[in-house]
Design a protein around this motif. Structure first.
Motif: not given
Length: 299
Positions: A183, A194, A198-199, A233, A242
């Motif tokens: 990310s 955020y 990981t994206s 994402s 998240q």
């Protein structure tokens, strides 16, 4: 193009009896001449067919317009978020006997779900927070179609060809792409933006062209119905933090002969909110959607 969308539109408006006869004729032709409908085994001929259906084998601009319905998914049912009116401008050229390349510019305007009503503010159905909408601009990036597949440059995704096949009266060309990378978002500075370390992004696209055009070597750009679906994402502008899950998108669209083929209401929104797509000659800067958003986002 030898065949245009005007012809397709006329056929769609024809009486059902004519449509039925046309479909029967196409089915009969497929049944009686199977050899003529076989996908070429020669990699060069196959690359030409793929380029003809996805874009063009000649020096010409090809436009693609989609309605992309986007949903939120957090482990339960899909929740409608909004619809993106998506447009790409693709300048194709043949750079070798067996290679075809396009420079692509793309944009997207977010609208109220299943409408052309442009959103400037959106209420997140999960968090109930009102968020300022971040319209989409991306590119330019290059895509090359050749005997060895599809190669991209300056693009986030690299599509891989799947099996191309003739089905009924159509030739279908599917591709698939997958991405996972660290990310770019600082979780300390942007905790609401955020989505995790990981994206990821998954995208599958399908193009379907009339068999008569797909196999015709004199056609440079076949008419095509276009579809893609993606899953990724949470985009940072959604402010999901998240929260588990991500977005799912499902689109339908078509190649266009000119910008006049864009539905009028959608075009008005594109002209107002992403005018750059109508002046690609002046579009010299690389546009990266998320990075540009982070440059102006508030913590």
């Amino acid at each position: 193009m030898r065949y245009g969308l005007d012809r397709r539109s006329a056929m769609m408006m024809a009486p059902m009896g004519m449509m039925g006869l046309s479909l029967m004729a196409g089915a009969a032709q497929a049944a009686t001449s199977p050899d003529s409908s076989a996908i070429p085994q020669d990699p060069v001929a196959r690359a030409r067919m793929r380029a003809r259906i996805i874009g063009s084998t000649a020096g010409e601009r090809v436009f693609m317009f989609y309605r992309l319905n986007i949903y939120g998914y957090d482990g339960g049912q899909l929740v409608p978020f909004f619809t993106m009116n998506h447009l790409s401008v693709n300048q194709w050229q043949q750079i070798a006997p067996d290679r075809f390349v396009t420079k692509t510019y793309e944009c997207g305007v977010y609208c109220k779900f299943d409408t052309d009503e442009v959103l400037e503010e959106w209420e997140n159905p999960f968090t109930k927070e009102k968020r300022k909408v971040w319209q989409f601009l991306g590119g330019p990036f290059d895509v090359t179609i050749g005997p060895d597949g599809i190669v991209t440059k300056n693009a986030e995704l690299s599509p891989k060809p799947l099996r191309m096949e003739a089905v009924g009266s159509s030739v279908i060309v599917p591709t698939a792409a997958s991405m996972a990378r660290p990310s770019p978002i600082d979780p300390q500075k942007y905790p609401k933006l955020y989505a995790g370390p990981t994206s990821y992004w998954e995208s599958q696209a399908t193009y379907a062209a009339p068999r008569s055009q797909a196999f015709d070597e004199s056609v440079t750009c076949a008419d095509a119905f276009c579809h893609f679906q993606n899953m990724g994402s949470w985009h940072p502008w959604l402010g999901m933090g998240q929260r588990p899950g991500g977005t799912y998108g499902n689109s339908h669209g078509a190649k266009l002969r000119s910008l006049d083929g864009i539905p009028l209401a959608a075009r008005k929104g594109l002209e107002k909110h992403t005018p750059e797509i109508f002046d690609t000659a002046s579009w010299t800067k690389q546009r990266m959607d998320i990075l540009e958003y982070l440059a102006v986002a508030q913590p």
